[in-house]
Design a protein around this motif. Structure first.
Motif, PDB file in Angstrom:
ATOM      1  N   ARG A   1     -35.627  28.123 -32.531  1.00  8.02           N
ATOM      2  CA  ARG A   1     -34.512  27.292 -32.076  1.00  8.02           C
ATOM      3  C   ARG A   1     -34.398  27.290 -30.554  1.00  8.02           C
TER       4      ARG A   1
ATOM      5  N   LEU B   1     -39.069  22.898 -34.322  1.00  7.47           N
ATOM      6  CA  LEU B   1     -37.940  22.756 -35.245  1.00  7.47           C
ATOM      7  C   LEU B   1     -38.401  22.763 -36.701  1.00  7.47           C
TER       8      LEU B   1
ATOM      9  N   ASP C   1     -38.825  26.320 -37.501  1.00  2.00           N
ATOM     10  CA  ASP C   1     -37.495  26.879 -37.670  1.00  2.00           C
ATOM     11  C   ASP C   1     -36.959  26.574 -39.062  1.00  2.00           C
TER      12      ASP C   1
ATOM     13  N   CYS D   1     -26.987  25.946 -32.323  1.00  2.00           N
ATOM     14  CA  CYS D   1     -28.088  25.064 -31.879  1.00  2.00           C
ATOM     15  C   CYS D   1     -27.855  23.596 -32.224  1.00  2.00           C
TER      16      CYS D   1
END
Length: 162
Positions: free
Chosen positions: A44, A72, A75, A134
């Motif tokens: 992140r 991402l 993530d 985030c």
């Protein structure tokens, strides 16, 4: 630790043998899964840093966006498959019933007296703050790009024309 409720068809299954981990590991650290905690924040924060420094790192808009999307994506995979399970006990899967209908099943670790040994308050905070903070940052970045008229994807075609 398999148990069957008479009212419910779901099973309570220990996640990654959580009971065994607590008996073997000393209770010095409040963070029981430091590698999972690191990677939960690493992907992140790295995506945010690449976004902020993309003009310094590369002149290619496409390379920066692909890097951000890959970070991402990593993530998402890490939260879904590893950190959600280890840090706060989340799990989910797809179940298809006899009629062929697809049902998504979402579960979280049930609160029991034994959970005080397996759930770390610090890990839980890291997980939920990272999961909430985030996306808030990305919304702020989107509005700041929109209101400063620096919408990079509108200029992407101009870079290739010159």
């Amino acid at each position: 630790m398999l148990s069957q409720d008479s009212n419910d068809d779901t099973e309570d299954v220990s996640l990654f043998d959580a009971e065994e981990e607590t008996t073997n590991r000393p209770r010095k650290s409040k963070i029981r899964h430091p590698v999972a905690s690191f990677f939960h924040l690493f992907f992140r924060v790295s995506a945010v840093v690449v976004y902020l420094l993309c003009e310094l790192l590369s002149s290619s808009f496409i390379a920066c966006m692909v890097t951000i999307i890959l970070l991402l994506s990593c993530d998402f995979w890490a939260v879904k498959n590893v950190t959600g399970r280890l840090m706060v006990g989340l799990r989910w899967w797809n179940h298809i019933d006899e009629d062929g209908k697809s049902h998504w099943v979402f579960e979280s670790r049930k609160s029991t007296p034994q959970d005080n040994k397996t759930i770390s308050e610090a890990e839980s905070r890291i997980f939920w703050l990272g999961l909430i903070a985030c996306p808030i940052l990305w919304v702020i970045f989107a509005f700041s790009a929109l209101f400063s008229f620096k919408v990079k994807w509108l200029n992407a075609g101009d870079d290739q024309a010159s």
